[in-house]
Design a protein around this motif. Structure first.
Motif, PDB file in Angstrom:
ATOM      1  N   THR A  11       0.834  -1.208   0.000  1.00 39.19           N
ATOM      2  CA  THR A  11       0.000   0.000   0.000  1.00 39.19           C
ATOM      3  C   THR A  11       0.867   1.257   0.000  1.00 39.19           C
ATOM      4  O   THR A  11       0.603   2.224  -0.731  1.00 39.19           O
ATOM      5  CB  THR A  11      -0.918  -0.002   1.227  1.00 39.19           C
ATOM      6  N   VAL A  12       1.930   1.248   0.821  1.00 42.64           N
ATOM      7  CA  VAL A  12       2.831   2.409   0.872  1.00 42.64           C
ATOM      8  C   VAL A  12       3.530   2.615  -0.464  1.00 42.64           C
ATOM      9  O   VAL A  12       3.643   3.739  -0.965  1.00 42.64           O
ATOM     10  CB  VAL A  12       3.854   2.222   2.019  1.00 42.64           C
ATOM     11  N   VAL A  13       4.004   1.522  -1.063  1.00 41.93           N
ATOM     12  CA  VAL A  13       4.716   1.629  -2.344  1.00 41.93           C
ATOM     13  C   VAL A  13       3.794   2.175  -3.431  1.00 41.93           C
ATOM     14  O   VAL A  13       4.162   3.097  -4.179  1.00 41.93           O
ATOM     15  CB  VAL A  13       5.287   0.254  -2.748  1.00 41.93           C
ATOM     16  N   TYR A  14       2.596   1.617  -3.550  1.00 46.61           N
ATOM     17  CA  TYR A  14       1.667   2.078  -4.583  1.00 46.61           C
ATOM     18  C   TYR A  14       1.258   3.534  -4.355  1.00 46.61           C
ATOM     19  O   TYR A  14       1.159   4.331  -5.305  1.00 46.61           O
ATOM     20  CB  TYR A  14       0.419   1.190  -4.606  1.00 46.61           C
ATOM     21  N   THR A  15       1.030   3.910  -3.092  1.00 48.40           N
ATOM     22  CA  THR A  15       0.596   5.273  -2.789  1.00 48.40           C
ATOM     23  C   THR A  15       1.688   6.282  -3.121  1.00 48.40           C
ATOM     24  O   THR A  15       1.439   7.329  -3.751  1.00 48.40           O
ATOM     25  CB  THR A  15       0.212   5.386  -1.303  1.00 48.40           C
TER      26      THR A  15
END
Length: 457
Positions: A11-15
């Motif tokens: 989630t952090v990477v995509y965001t």
């Protein structure tokens, strides 16, 4: 464990990737179209921030730069003080699910039929029907419920097992007091073990607390397992303690009188073969159907339903002289208790004592007390214990996470070196990371204390 925490870093990477793309493309374009260059007066919020920076922040920064030793010492003292909160907070691998649902596992002794198990289930249902908080409940007798929760594996089909799935009303919460009252009602029910189990997060494990007792002799294992069951039961915070060797099954043994069999001319192997053939069956030939499939033709006594003790009187053993002798003249019948199951761990026999933790109690708090008692237990030579459950899963998971953290730190450090073109400045950035634990530990301590207070109420 990575399957359960993978969503967080992804989630952090995509965001961040989406944020970087928008900041480099859409934001500059929209700024060029809508933002006009003009002189404006500062709003009250901007004035307040400027005043705060000039008065409070700048003075604090100047004080820190003038007294570096004092500031560093104070930071280390506060950091060390926050670490003292760690034992009070405890460690929990995965928390309880906190869902308005739970299950009740029912186990009756070996050999119990479905009718008796159904009788126990009906008693539990009568208790649940009187609870105002409960909306629905569904019982499965002879096997477990379908997979109602992602890490609860359905039980195998057995006439001695039953499981009840319970759902609370929408405006009701599952608290420790409600579960405690139910367990008190079901404790001591004759002829059955009724366990109330809350759902927990994380990968499926046997139980949060698992003690494996390893050794060879089953009698000694049974005694040690009974002692450990008592130790775990007497430890505050444990519930649903299960010792598989506390429940045994009764086997029927034929004790052959060797002297009498020799006098009557009956070989011991003939007694074994005759009894085995009569009760279990003996393949004498094969039958092949029209499709070419083969089936064994088995000879045995015409026993319907379950084997009864009276069926032994229908068996006759042939002596060397051809006389037909009933086994009752050559042997005596004995009942012996044997364990339901014998398990192995690293090629050693073992018995597994399991337990759940009650309410907001953490596994660490309970295991510290249990292991202290186990270390002072007089273990016989050749017997030992191994810890499983949540502690074992945590060690395996954290072992892999430690390698990933080391690789991540090296990668981040390399990026900072390339960005700052310096080795000292990345070290300064890294030195601030441990200080983040101060606020984290204090926040966990405060919120955990509040949860405990609400739970007692």
């Amino acid at each position: 464990t990575g399957d359960f925490i993978r969503s967080m870093p992804l989630t952090v990477v995509y965001t961040l990737t989406a944020s970087l793309f928008i900041s480099l493309t859409l934001t500059p374009y929209l700024s060029s179209k809508f933002i006009k260059i003009e002189t404006t007066t500062k709003n009250p919020i901007r004035k307040f921030l400027d005043r705060f920076i000039v008065t409070k922040y700048r003075s604090s920064l100047n004080f820190a730069l003038v007294h570096p030793k004092l500031v560093i010492t104070g930071a280390l003292v506060v950091f060390s003080g926050s670490l003292l909160l760690f034992p009070l907070i405890g460690v929990s691998f995965f928390p309880k699910a906190e869902k308005p649902q739970f299950v009740i596992n029912i186990n009756t002794p070996k050999g119990t039929n479905l009718d008796k198990t159904d009788e126990v289930v009906r008693y539990v249902e009568s208790v649940l029907a009187k609870q105002d908080k409960i909306k629905n409940f569904a019982a499965n007798i002879g096997h477990g419920n379908p997979r109602v929760y992602y890490n609860v594996i359905p039980q195998k089909t057995r006439s001695t097992n039953a499981q009840i799935f319970v759902e609370l009303k929408k405006n009701k919460k599952l608290n420790a007091t409600f579960i405690k009252d139910l367990r008190k009602k079901f404790t001591g029910y004759p002829g059955a073990k009724i366990k109330v189990k809350e759902f927990e997060q994380g990968p499926p494990i046997e139980a949060p607390i698992v003690i494996r007792v390893l050794g060879e002799n089953l009698d000694i294992l049974k005694k040690i397992a009974g002692d450990i069951e008592e130790i775990v039961n007497s430890t505050q915070g444990t519930v649903n303690v299960i010792n598989p060797l506390s429940t045994t099954k009764a086997d029927l043994h034929l004790k052959i009188n060797r002297d009498k069999a020799g006098m009557l001319g009956v070989p011991l192997a003939e007694i074994d073969r005759t009894v085995r053939t009569a009760l279990a069956g003996w393949p004498i030939s094969k039958y092949r159907d029209a499709e070419g499939k083969e089936y064994d033709i088995v000879v045995r006594l015409p026993i319907r339903d379950k084997l009864r003790l009276a069926d032994l009187d229908k068996i006759y053993v042939s002596s060397l002289s051809g006389a037909q002798i009933p086994p009752s003249q050559l042997s005596s019948v004995e009942f012996k208790s044997t364990p339901l199951i014998i398990e192995h761990f690293n090629m050693e026999r073992y018995v597994m004592v399991t337990a759940d933790v009650r309410g907001k109690t953490t596994v660490d708090q309970v295991m510290q007390k249990v292991m202290k008692k186990l270390n002072s237990y007089p273990w016989p030579k050749g017997y030992r214990y191994a810890v499983g459950g949540e502690l074992e899963a945590r060690e395996e998971s954290f072992g892999g996470m430690a390698k990933a953290i080391i690789i991540a730190i090296i990668g981040i450090f390399a990026v900072l070196v390339l960005q700052f073109r310096s080795y000292s400045q990345p070290f300064i950035v890294f030195s601030a990371i441990p200080l983040a634990l101060i606020g984290s530990l204090v926040a966990l301590f405060i919120t955990r204390s509040e949860e405990r207070r609400v739970g007692k109420e």
